[in-house]
Scaffold this active site. Structure first.
Site, short mmCIF file in Angstrom:
data_model
loop_
_atom_site.label_atom_id
_atom_site.label_comp_id
_atom_site.label_asym_id
_atom_site.label_seq_id
_atom_site.Cartn_x
_atom_site.Cartn_y
_atom_site.Cartn_z
N LYS A 39 1.80 0.31 14.97
CA LYS A 39 3.24 0.26 15.26
C LYS A 39 3.71 -0.86 16.19
O LYS A 39 4.92 -1.12 16.29
CB LYS A 39 3.68 1.60 15.87
N TYR A 75 4.72 6.51 9.53
CA TYR A 75 3.86 5.34 9.23
C TYR A 75 4.65 4.27 8.47
O TYR A 75 4.48 3.08 8.70
CB TYR A 75 2.65 5.80 8.41
N TYR A 101 -9.03 5.49 7.50
CA TYR A 101 -9.14 5.92 8.90
C TYR A 101 -10.17 7.04 8.93
O TYR A 101 -9.98 8.07 8.29
CB TYR A 101 -7.81 6.49 9.40
N PRO A 104 -3.13 1.26 18.90
CA PRO A 104 -2.95 0.69 17.56
C PRO A 104 -3.21 1.63 16.38
O PRO A 104 -2.92 1.26 15.25
CB PRO A 104 -3.96 -0.47 17.53
N HIS A 130 0.85 -1.20 0.00
CA HIS A 130 0.00 0.00 0.00
C HIS A 130 0.88 1.24 0.00
O HIS A 130 1.75 1.39 0.85
CB HIS A 130 -0.92 0.01 1.23
P1 RFL Z 1 3.07 -10.91 22.05
O1 RFL Z 1 2.58 -11.07 20.65
O2 RFL Z 1 2.06 -10.52 23.08
O3 RFL Z 1 3.78 -12.26 22.48
C1 RFL Z 1 4.15 -12.54 23.81
C2 RFL Z 1 4.12 -14.05 24.01
O4 RFL Z 1 4.53 -14.37 25.33
C3 RFL Z 1 3.64 -15.36 25.85
N1 RFL Z 1 3.73 -15.26 27.33
C4 RFL Z 1 4.46 -16.10 28.10
N2 RFL Z 1 5.20 -17.18 27.77
C5 RFL Z 1 5.83 -17.84 28.78
N3 RFL Z 1 5.74 -17.47 30.08
C6 RFL Z 1 5.01 -16.39 30.44
N4 RFL Z 1 4.95 -16.03 31.74
C7 RFL Z 1 4.33 -15.66 29.42
N5 RFL Z 1 3.53 -14.56 29.42
C8 RFL Z 1 3.19 -14.33 28.15
C9 RFL Z 1 2.30 -15.01 25.26
O5 RFL Z 1 1.42 -16.13 25.27
C10 RFL Z 1 2.71 -14.61 23.84
O6 RFL Z 1 2.73 -15.71 22.96
O7 RFL Z 1 4.25 -9.84 22.14
P2 RFL Z 1 5.43 -9.48 21.06
O8 RFL Z 1 6.06 -10.74 20.56
O9 RFL Z 1 6.23 -8.46 21.71
O10 RFL Z 1 4.64 -8.87 19.79
C11 RFL Z 1 3.97 -7.63 19.88
C12 RFL Z 1 2.73 -7.61 18.95
O11 RFL Z 1 1.97 -8.79 19.16
C13 RFL Z 1 1.86 -6.38 19.18
O12 RFL Z 1 2.66 -5.24 19.41
C14 RFL Z 1 0.92 -6.08 17.98
O13 RFL Z 1 -0.01 -7.10 17.79
C15 RFL Z 1 0.20 -4.74 18.19
N6 RFL Z 1 -0.76 -4.43 17.13
C16 RFL Z 1 -0.35 -3.91 15.92
N7 RFL Z 1 0.96 -3.74 15.67
C17 RFL Z 1 1.38 -3.30 14.43
O14 RFL Z 1 2.58 -3.14 14.23
N8 RFL Z 1 0.50 -3.04 13.41
C18 RFL Z 1 -0.83 -3.18 13.57
O15 RFL Z 1 -1.57 -3.01 12.62
C19 RFL Z 1 -1.31 -3.60 14.87
N9 RFL Z 1 -2.61 -3.78 15.10
C20 RFL Z 1 -2.13 -4.66 17.32
C21 RFL Z 1 -3.03 -4.30 16.28
C22 RFL Z 1 -2.60 -5.25 18.51
C23 RFL Z 1 -3.95 -5.44 18.66
N10 RFL Z 1 -4.35 -6.07 19.87
C24 RFL Z 1 -5.26 -7.15 19.92
C25 RFL Z 1 -3.58 -5.86 21.08
C26 RFL Z 1 -4.38 -4.49 16.44
C27 RFL Z 1 -4.85 -5.03 17.63
C28 RFL Z 1 -6.34 -5.16 17.77
C1 PHB Z 2 -5.10 -3.94 11.12
O1 PHB Z 2 -5.28 -4.22 9.92
O2 PHB Z 2 -5.30 -4.76 12.03
C2 PHB Z 2 -4.68 -2.57 11.49
C3 PHB Z 2 -4.38 -1.65 10.50
C4 PHB Z 2 -3.99 -0.36 10.85
C5 PHB Z 2 -3.91 -0.02 12.18
C6 PHB Z 2 -4.21 -0.94 13.17
C7 PHB Z 2 -4.60 -2.22 12.84
O3 PHB Z 2 -3.55 1.24 12.51
#
Ligand code: RFL
Ligand code: PHB
Length: 425
Positions: A316, A413, A221, A312, A86
């Site tokens: 990032k 971004y 957005y 979110p 994109h």
């Molecule tokens: P994670 O993915 O939370 O993984 C951590 C892992 O550790 C495990 N764990 C343990 N394991 C052993 N012993 C323990 N005591 C433990 N405690 C926990 C967990 O089960 C898990 O498997 O962290 P990590 O690896 O740092 O990754 C970070 C990302 O997952 C997170 O920042 C993103 O998902 C955030 N996020 C987005 N980031 C983007 O860059 N672009 C996006 O578009 C974006 N959209 C989002 C998002 C996060 C969202 N939610 C649900 C929080 C959209 C949403 C809705």
């Molecule tokens: C997503 O596709 O999950 C998404 C995209 C853009 C954002 C956050 C989440 O800023």
């Protein structure tokens, strides 16, 4: 998690490795991948099952900086075949949609590629490498991080049914322990005197995944009088949609019909319709920002959501986790190859410098695009929130009319640059 606990019962099993990684999210799995490329042994322990971590629906946007890292380390094949490039986004407000071109502003792009796909690519690579990943662990505790012999204690059930049967006590000895255990993880508590800083936003996101072709070429957005809405996607067949909701809301209050109607209202544009399809996933996520004062103490290092969460709207979180791990891999390589500790000592300072710039960007996007209906004394405060809303419209109009402001958004971004602290040999 305790830091030093001398009187522990003897473990049933002892494991040894160079780097003990707690958490098999993108941060932990990518670090293990990068270290394996350098011939540095790591063991990953994870609280959940492999099925659980493979199914988790989360991020969708990879900044160009992250894509460059993934390509460089041999994880770009499927991303290049299936990821959607994109070159901009749409910002919608006041009933009009404005395209913001990243390409024109900074000559860079982002890729739509689900976090579960990144995790799938990492697991496939670990299967080939034979990485030791221990799933379904419990009662994880980090010990002796102030000594040169840190270790992690955990338990796992021996039986295939993880709720019953004898518990095996395992001790994992390592030279370095990495806490990549996410926001709810416990590793950071093993850093004495660690401080945390954060903010809870007065809204949450209801996110849905729907089996319907996206009704847009690029992400939308939208700031609407009723609140924020976003149209994202996962593939040419799957749409990802978000609505700003109240943090106290529950998914039960949001039957599918209500979600589609609210999306129709908040994304409405004359002559445009939103395609509907079967909703396959529905969840509410609170919106918060958080970061630690330090990501390193003795033989314990933090990476990813264990050290910081960003709201979110800036897309990032996953990208910051990738940036941390890239830097940490370089620092650990120096440490193991030459005994040079300076890069590891510098890791926290450098990583947090990026974190706080990204906190600023994510906060800026969040406040610009969400309505704060905050009430004082329980009465909706239209005087104040109406003022805020009109000011947000002014801010958005200025942004789309001002090339320098667009360039700032586009630069953040698509990803701040990353210096490579130690290229892989
Ligand atoms: P994670 O993915 O939370 O993984 C951590 C892992 O550790 C495990 N764990 C343990 N394991 C052993 N012993 C323990 N005591 C433990 N405690 C926990 C967990 O089960 C898990 O498997 O962290 P990590 O690896 O740092 O990754 C970070 C990302 O997952 C997170 O920042 C993103 O998902 C955030 N996020 C987005 N980031 C983007 O860059 N672009 C996006 O578009 C974006 N959209 C989002 C998002 C996060 C969202 N939610 C649900 C929080 C959209 C949403 C809705
Ligand atoms: C997503 O596709 O999950 C998404 C995209 C853009 C954002 C956050 C989440 O800023």
């Amino acid at each position: 998690m305790t830091q030093n606990a001398p009187n522990l019962p003897a473990p049933d099993t002892r494991l040894h490795t160079s780097v003990a990684i707690i958490g098999a999210g993108p941060a932990g799995l990518l670090l293990a991948h990068l270290l394996a490329r350098r011939g540095i042994d790591a063991v990953v322990i994870e609280r959940q099952s492999r099925e659980h971590i493979s199914r988790r629906i989360r991020a969708g946007v990879l900044e160009q900086t992250s894509v460059e890292v993934l390509r460089e380390v041999g994880l770009g094949d499927r991303l290049d075949r299936q990821g959607l490039q994109h070159r901009g986004i749409h910002l919608q407000f006041n009933g009009a949609r404005h395209r913001v071109s990243f390409d024109d502003a900074v000559g860079r792009s982002v890729w739509i590629y689900g976090q579960h796909e990144v995790v799938a690519d990492l697991l496939a690579s670990h299967d080939k490498l034979g990485t030791r990943i221990v799933y379904n662990v419990q009662n994880v505790a980090v010990h002796n991080v102030d000594s040169n012999a840190p270790f992690v204690r955990f338990e796992r059930r021996r039986s295939p049914d993880l709720r019953v049967g004898p518990v095996e006590r395992v001790e994992l000895r390592a030279q370095i322990v990495v806490g990549a255990d996410g926001f709810h993880g416990a590793a950071r508590q093993a850093i004495p005197g660690i401080e945390t800083f954060g903010h809870e936003y007065p809204y949450a996101w209801l996110g849905v995944l729907a089996n319907v072709a996206p009704s847009t070429d690029e992400l939308i957005y939208s700031l609407h009088e009723r609140g924020f809405a976003m149209h994202s996607m996962r593939s040419p067949e799957v749409s990802r949609l978000y609505l700003q909701v109240d943090p106290g809301d529950s998914v039960d209050a949001w039957p599918d019909e209500r979600i589609w109607e609210e999306l129709d209202t908040r994304l409405a544009l004359p002559g445009w319709t939103l395609g509907r399809g079967e909703i396959t996933d529905k969840a509410i996520t609170p919106m918060r920002a958080f970061a630690v004062s330090t990501m390193h103490h003795g033989r314990l290092v933090l990476a990813g959501d264990a050290a910081h969460i960003v709201p979110p709207a800036g897309a990032k979180g996953l990208n910051l986790a990738i940036a941390d791990v890239w830097r940490l891999d370089g620092a650990l390589a120096r440490w193991f190859d030459t005994g040079d500790r300076a890069h590891l000592a510098q890791y926290s300072t450098d990583a947090l410098e990026r974190v706080w710039q990204v906190q600023y960007f994510s906060n800026w996007m969040t406040r610009m695009l969400h309505r704060d209906f905050g009430t004082e004394s329980g009465v909706p405060d239209e005087y104040r929130s109406g003022f805020e809303y009109r000011m947000q419209l002014g801010q958005l109009q200025h942004l789309v009319d001002t090339p320098a402001a667009i360039a700032q958004l586009a630069g953040f971004y698509t990803g701040l640059p990353l210096q490579d602290p130690a290229p892989a040999q």
